[in-house]
Design a protein around this motif. Structure first.
Motif, PDB file in Angstrom:
ATOM      1  N   LYS B 352      72.291 -64.843  -9.457  1.00 54.73           N
ATOM      2  CA  LYS B 352      72.701 -64.205  -8.196  1.00 54.73           C
ATOM      3  C   LYS B 352      71.847 -62.965  -7.934  1.00 54.73           C
ATOM      4  N   SER B 353      72.010 -62.445  -6.744  1.00 48.95           N
ATOM      5  CA  SER B 353      71.243 -61.266  -6.388  1.00 48.95           C
ATOM      6  C   SER B 353      72.168 -60.250  -5.711  1.00 48.95           C
ATOM      7  N   TYR B 354      72.178 -59.033  -6.206  1.00 47.89           N
ATOM      8  CA  TYR B 354      72.994 -57.962  -5.634  1.00 47.89           C
ATOM      9  C   TYR B 354      72.056 -56.815  -5.326  1.00 47.89           C
ATOM     10  N   VAL B 355      71.773 -56.618  -4.062  1.00 50.63           N
ATOM     11  CA  VAL B 355      70.762 -55.626  -3.714  1.00 50.63           C
ATOM     12  C   VAL B 355      71.300 -54.656  -2.668  1.00 50.63           C
ATOM     13  N   GLY B 356      71.321 -53.385  -3.014  1.00 50.04           N
ATOM     14  CA  GLY B 356      71.609 -52.341  -2.040  1.00 50.04           C
ATOM     15  C   GLY B 356      70.312 -51.635  -1.706  1.00 50.04           C
ATOM     16  N   SER B 357      70.416 -50.506  -1.054  1.00 46.29           N
ATOM     17  CA  SER B 357      69.192 -49.757  -0.782  1.00 46.29           C
ATOM     18  C   SER B 357      69.446 -48.312  -1.174  1.00 46.29           C
ATOM     19  N   PRO B 358      68.377 -47.525  -1.355  1.00 47.50           N
ATOM     20  CA  PRO B 358      68.578 -46.132  -1.752  1.00 47.50           C
ATOM     21  C   PRO B 358      69.461 -45.382  -0.751  1.00 47.50           C
ATOM     22  N   GLU B 359      69.444 -45.778   0.512  1.00 52.24           N
ATOM     23  CA  GLU B 359      70.265 -45.096   1.522  1.00 52.24           C
ATOM     24  C   GLU B 359      71.697 -45.606   1.483  1.00 52.24           C
ATOM     25  N   GLU B 360      71.871 -46.861   1.138  1.00 50.52           N
ATOM     26  CA  GLU B 360      73.200 -47.460   1.188  1.00 50.52           C
ATOM     27  C   GLU B 360      73.451 -48.164  -0.151  1.00 50.52           C
ATOM     28  N   ILE B 361      74.034 -47.401  -1.072  1.00 50.78           N
ATOM     29  CA  ILE B 361      74.297 -47.951  -2.399  1.00 50.78           C
ATOM     30  C   ILE B 361      75.403 -48.986  -2.298  1.00 50.78           C
ATOM     31  N   LYS B 362      75.165 -50.130  -2.935  1.00 47.74           N
ATOM     32  CA  LYS B 362      76.144 -51.210  -2.847  1.00 47.74           C
ATOM     33  C   LYS B 362      77.138 -51.088  -4.006  1.00 47.74           C
ATOM     34  N   VAL B 363      78.421 -51.163  -3.680  1.00 46.53           N
ATOM     35  CA  VAL B 363      79.440 -51.155  -4.733  1.00 46.53           C
ATOM     36  C   VAL B 363      79.885 -52.594  -4.944  1.00 46.53           C
ATOM     37  N   VAL B 364      79.759 -53.091  -6.162  1.00 46.64           N
ATOM     38  CA  VAL B 364      80.068 -54.489  -6.442  1.00 46.64           C
ATOM     39  C   VAL B 364      81.324 -54.578  -7.298  1.00 46.64           C
ATOM     40  N   VAL B 365      82.334 -55.239  -6.744  1.00 48.23           N
ATOM     41  CA  VAL B 365      83.550 -55.509  -7.519  1.00 48.23           C
ATOM     42  C   VAL B 365      83.641 -57.016  -7.623  1.00 48.23           C
ATOM     43  N   GLU B 366      83.353 -57.555  -8.786  1.00 43.67           N
ATOM     44  CA  GLU B 366      83.206 -59.009  -8.935  1.00 43.67           C
ATOM     45  C   GLU B 366      83.886 -59.395 -10.245  1.00 43.67           C
ATOM     46  N   MET B 367      85.112 -59.841 -10.151  1.00 44.79           N
ATOM     47  CA  MET B 367      85.840 -60.075 -11.394  1.00 44.79           C
ATOM     48  C   MET B 367      85.690 -61.495 -11.907  1.00 44.79           C
ATOM     49  N   MET B 368      85.547 -62.457 -11.029  1.00 42.61           N
ATOM     50  CA  MET B 368      85.302 -63.860 -11.393  1.00 42.61           C
ATOM     51  C   MET B 368      86.310 -64.381 -12.416  1.00 42.61           C
ATOM     52  N   GLY B 369      87.487 -63.827 -12.396  1.00 39.44           N
ATOM     53  CA  GLY B 369      88.544 -64.387 -13.245  1.00 39.44           C
ATOM     54  C   GLY B 369      88.474 -64.034 -14.710  1.00 39.44           C
ATOM     55  N   ARG B 370      87.446 -63.249 -15.108  1.00 46.12           N
ATOM     56  CA  ARG B 370      87.409 -62.895 -16.527  1.00 46.12           C
ATOM     57  C   ARG B 370      88.589 -61.979 -16.850  1.00 46.12           C
ATOM     58  N   TYR B 371      88.932 -61.130 -15.888  1.00 45.20           N
ATOM     59  CA  TYR B 371      90.152 -60.348 -15.999  1.00 45.20           C
ATOM     60  C   TYR B 371      90.972 -60.643 -14.751  1.00 45.20           C
ATOM     61  N   PRO B 372      92.282 -60.823 -14.844  1.00 44.64           N
ATOM     62  CA  PRO B 372      93.069 -61.197 -13.672  1.00 44.64           C
ATOM     63  C   PRO B 372      93.009 -60.128 -12.594  1.00 44.64           C
ATOM     64  N   LEU B 373      92.848 -60.582 -11.337  1.00 38.99           N
ATOM     65  CA  LEU B 373      92.636 -59.650 -10.243  1.00 38.99           C
ATOM     66  C   LEU B 373      93.871 -58.790  -9.977  1.00 38.99           C
ATOM     67  N   ASN B 374      95.064 -59.388 -10.147  1.00 46.02           N
ATOM     68  CA  ASN B 374      96.250 -58.584  -9.838  1.00 46.02           C
ATOM     69  C   ASN B 374      96.412 -57.428 -10.815  1.00 46.02           C
ATOM     70  N   ALA B 375      95.926 -57.617 -12.040  1.00 41.40           N
ATOM     71  CA  ALA B 375      95.951 -56.500 -12.978  1.00 41.40           C
ATOM     72  C   ALA B 375      95.051 -55.388 -12.462  1.00 41.40           C
ATOM     73  N   GLN B 376      93.941 -55.778 -11.824  1.00 38.67           N
ATOM     74  CA  GLN B 376      93.040 -54.788 -11.250  1.00 38.67           C
ATOM     75  C   GLN B 376      93.739 -54.043 -10.124  1.00 38.67           C
ATOM     76  N   LYS B 377      94.409 -54.812  -9.264  1.00 40.47           N
ATOM     77  CA  LYS B 377      95.047 -54.186  -8.105  1.00 40.47           C
ATOM     78  C   LYS B 377      96.080 -53.175  -8.535  1.00 40.47           C
ATOM     79  N   GLU B 378      96.764 -53.496  -9.612  1.00 39.74           N
ATOM     80  CA  GLU B 378      97.803 -52.576 -10.051  1.00 39.74           C
ATOM     81  C   GLU B 378      97.250 -51.352 -10.750  1.00 39.74           C
ATOM     82  N   GLY B 379      95.950 -51.317 -10.894  1.00 39.97           N
ATOM     83  CA  GLY B 379      95.365 -50.079 -11.372  1.00 39.97           C
ATOM     84  C   GLY B 379      95.030 -50.065 -12.850  1.00 39.97           C
ATOM     85  N   HIS B 380      95.189 -51.204 -13.516  1.00 36.30           N
ATOM     86  CA  HIS B 380      94.748 -51.227 -14.911  1.00 36.30           C
ATOM     87  C   HIS B 380      93.255 -51.403 -14.877  1.00 36.30           C
ATOM     88  N   LYS B 381      92.540 -50.408 -15.231  1.00 42.69           N
ATOM     89  CA  LYS B 381      91.096 -50.338 -14.951  1.00 42.69           C
ATOM     90  C   LYS B 381      90.355 -51.594 -15.366  1.00 42.69           C
TER      91      LYS B 381
END
Lengths: 424, 381
Positions: B352-381
């Motif tokens: 895959k390719s994840y490309v931002g630019s120096p002016e617009e830094i890209k924030v990537v949140v990509e869990m792909m199921g390795r950690y359950p997403l709802n655990a993320q939502k609830e704030g468990h880092k």
């Protein structure tokens, strides 16, 4: 005192003389290993990971580094209200004072410590092996066999078995015969120096044998149990286990960690090896650096090239330096343009610029060819090597050296230059 | 023991975009091995301030996890210690912290029960090294009622997120402009204050009766002519991380030798929770240039001008450039990451390719199921 089912006694008083200048000022269990660890971290981490939270560490030879490392046991969660880690040095009593004269004698002198926990079982460990073992499984095996003594053993190639203490079993695990370094071994099961004793038997045997000079587990206590018809079982261990008793095996064990999937894997989530972490900052890899097939500790600053090597914490490798097949321990500096080949550099050493170490013709070591072999160049801790020096294979250097110590700027293969050793 | 400490760590920041949905700003990972609050905590302990309260409110799970033991900063003491104050309800009172002053007011007992003459208040999202005793000395020398630590920010900083401080020649603050659209001076409030404990109690009680809740607006600005409020200039490195751009820049600042020397090379040290990761590993094919690599990383690919936090995995042929890779991120084979911040525990598939630019830094949140997403939502880092 709260009763503990099993306590561990960890023998960490040995010098490890075959590690040469590496153990001139530290006990072998405190020697650095694998970048950020010290050898004793492995048995200590095994203890806490196995649920053994009471560990007596017996120290004798050069204990300062070891004591400072263990402290009150915080890194291993061994800072406890009940139990935890206790350093047990030899002590003076009303009848005089005795050094620890053998493995079993050391344990005997700490009978009172052990009895204060009223343990059912005592685990005897040594502080100089690299391995991960669940001592709880060893204890389960001991209980299932209703054993008095259980010895952890591992299969070794039969042609090497004569280097070890070998046990012969009856096929169901019960040991029928012992052979200490036999010329013609009857079995390939080598003792790993790890024992579980039922406490009553251990206390009885140690008391009976208290006057034996140099009382030793392998030579006296196990034979005592055998002669008295006790149930002695062998627990076969098939994981990674390495005795890092010689410079060559120490070097090899370090090098095995850099394989793509090492046989001894430090990256597993559920059996962590803990150590006292003095540095937490990340390592910095410079624009001109090149690192492959290596592991590096925290806080190191690398500007040079590192291949096939194990680098400790806070090591500086300056621009243009090249490090091949080497071990560089924490806090050392490798000067710009210097090349290291198959070199072991102990802690806080400063190697000048444009040196060449570990190269040249093969020659046996002039002083101790048994220790300094395998083409290794070994630099002891807090050594200083000036700029532009060449040092050959099978060599040892220790102390603050100056250009005047090197004839023609060279310590040829097999050379031995030791200036350290005075109390400072 | 001249002072007690307070660390304000209750804030989130919309300007941190996705990064703040998982944790308070003070819990943001910094420089490979730390979290933002480690800097304030270490400054406190290095200044021999032994009794420290941390005020939390916004998404405090990661922060509490980080502070589950106080021994890493040497606060596990009989005299003093680390106290975490979260908003709490009683029969008569059920408010969240309505502002910084209100947060302190709701924990007024902490100040009443201390005996130290001064209070050092610091925010948890500043990255700096400072001996607070120097500020206290300055405070005494100036006979100040309140001392505000200030820093001069560079042209790259967006001035509209700071409080700009105007001073007289002797350092007394004459004006404090909160979040100006533009400003000629670049001297800003760092959110670090020294004040006598008795005076703080008095001011907080005054604010509370008037239903005023903010330290800057309702104490500093309101009292600027009435009380002697002085600026202490912090000359060494200081950065506030509460926008994505500032966070990205602050992490990359650690690639500069002078910043590393200041934080890593000179004593006292910054402390953090010890996580016992194995040494970083460089496999055949690894190529790392001008980057910070933390323990537990395994590198097979190419990494340049980047900061890798703990346990990051970079696959074969993967290319990571000008990026911040937070903890426990997996980057698959032949994946390209440029000008990105990869959220912790992210899993980036191969190719895959994840490309931002120096002016617009890209924030990537990509869990792909390795950690359950709802655990993320609830704030468990």
């Amino acid at each position: 005192m709260i009763k503990k089912e099993m306590i561990a006694m960890l023998l960490a008083g040995g010098q490890g003389s075959r590690l040469g200048v590496l153990t001139q000022k530290v006990a072998k269990p405190a020697v650095s290993f694998g970048g950020k660890y010290r050898i004793i971290d492995f048995p200590l981490s095994n203890c806490i990971n196995s649920g053994v939270d009471t560990v007596g560490v017996l120290t004798q030879y050069q204990p300062l580094r070891l004591n400072a490392h263990i402290g009150i046991g915080i890194p291993w969660d061994l800072d406890r209200n009940n139990g935890g880690v206790t350093i047990l040095p030899p002590y003076e009593n009303i009848g005089g004072s005795d050094w620890y004269s053998g493995t079993a004698n050391a344990i005997y002198q700490n009978l009172e410590y052990m009895k204060s926990f009223s343990p059912d079982y005592v685990l005897i460990l040594s502080g100089d092996h690299i391995y991960k073992m669940d001592y709880e499984m060893l204890l389960d095996y001991h209980k299932a066999n209703n054993a008095d003594v259980t010895i952890a053993v591992m299969p070794v190639p039969i042609e090497e078995a004569s280097r070890f203490g070998v046990v012969v079993t009856d096929g169901k695990g019960r040991i029928t015969e012992f052979q200490e370094k036999p010329p013609e071994p009857k079995s390939n099961l080598a003792s790993m120096g790890i024992y579980i004793f039922s406490a009553d038997l251990l206390f009885e045997a140690l008391t009976e044998l208290k006057d034996v000079p140099g009382c030793d587990f392998g030579k006296h206590v196990i034979p005592y149990a055998h002669e008295h018809g006790k149930r002695i079982f062998a627990y076969e261990f098939n994981g990674y286990w390495k005795d890092v008793g010689t410079l060559q095996s120490y070097w090899e064990a370090n090098m095995e960690l850099i394989d793509i999937v090492p046989e001894f894997n430090l990256y597993e989530e559920f059996w962590k090896i803990y150590t006292k972490t003095e540095t937490i900052r990340p390592q910095y890899v410079g624009a001109g650096a090149h690192i492959e097939r290596s592991i590096l500790g925290e806080g190191s600053e690398i500007e040079g090239k590192v291949f096939n090597s194990v680098i400790g914490d806070c090591v500086t490798i300056e621009p243009g330096a090249e490090v091949y097949d080497s071990i560089v321990m924490k806090g050392s500096v490798v000067g710009a343009g210097t090349r290291l080949y198959k070199t072991i550099v102990a802690e806080n050493t400063r190697i000048g610029k444009n040196c060449e170490i570990g190269a040249g013709e093969y020659r046996d070591n002039a002083v101790d060819p048994r220790v300094y072999a395998a083409e290794l160049a070994v630099i002891g801790e807090e050594t200083v090597i000036p700029d532009g020096i060449r040092i050959g294979k099978n060599t040892a250097v220790w102390g603050v050296t100056t250009a005047a110590d090197y004839e023609n700027g060279e310590l040829p293969g097999g050379g031995y230059l030791v200036k350290g050793g005075e109390k400072s | 023991m001249k002072a007690v400490g307070i660390i304000l760590a209750g804030g989130g920041s919309k300007k941190m975009r996705e990064l703040s949905s998982l944790r308070a700003v003070s819990a943001m990972p910094i420089a490979g091995s730390y979290r933002a609050i480690d800097f304030a905590l270490s400054n406190m302990t290095n200044s021999h301030i032994q009794r420290v309260g941390v005020l939390t409110q916004f998404n405090s799970v990661s922060l509490n996890e980080h502070m589950n033991s106080s021994k890493w900063w040497d606060f596990g003491r009989k005299q003093g210690g680390l106290f975490v104050f979260s908003p709490t309800i009683t029969f008569t009172h059920s408010d969240w912290y309505r502002g910084t002053a209100d947060a302190l007011y709701q924990n007024l007992n902490f100040f009443y029960r201390s005996h130290e003459p001064y209070v050092v208040i610091a925010s948890g999202d500043g990255i700096y090294k400072l001996d607070y005793n120097k500020v206290i000395e300055y405070h005494i020398e100036k006979k100040a009622d309140i001392t505000v630590v200030c820093s001069r920010v560079g042209p790259e900083e967006d001035i509209s997120r700071f409080g700009v401080v105007h001073t007289a020649e002797d350092g007394r603050i004459t004006e404090l402009e909160e979040k100006p659209v533009e400003s000629e001076t670049r001297n800003v409030n760092c959110g670090i204050y020294v004040i006598r404990r008795r005076l703080l109690i008095e001011l907080l009680e005054g604010c509370a009766t008037e239903e005023r809740y903010d330290i800057v607006r309702d104490i500093i600005i309101r009292y600027r002519n009435h009380k002697r409020i002085y600026a202490y200039n912090l000359e060494s490195y200081w950065s506030n991380i509460s926008t994505v751009e500032a966070y990205y820049r602050t992490n990359r600042d650690f690639l500069k030798p002078e910043v590393r020397k200041h934080f890593f090379g000179e004593l006292p040290e910054i402390y953090s929770k010890v996580e016992d990761n194995p040494p970083a590993k460089y496999n055949p094919g690894a190529c790392v240039k001008n980057s910070l690599i933390s323990s537990g990383c395994i590198i097979n690919g190419h990494v340049e001008n980047s900061v890798l936090f703990k346990d990051a995995y970079v696959g074969n042929g993967a290319v990571v450039k000008n990026s911040i890779i937070l903890g426990d991120v997996y980057i698959g084979d032949n994946t390209t990451v440029e000008n990105c911040i990869i959220e912790s525990r992210g899993t980036l598939e191969g190719g895959k390719s994840y490309v931002g630019s120096p002016e617009e830094i890209k924030v990537v949140v990509e869990m792909m199921g390795r950690y359950p997403l709802n655990a993320q939502k609830e704030g468990h880092k």
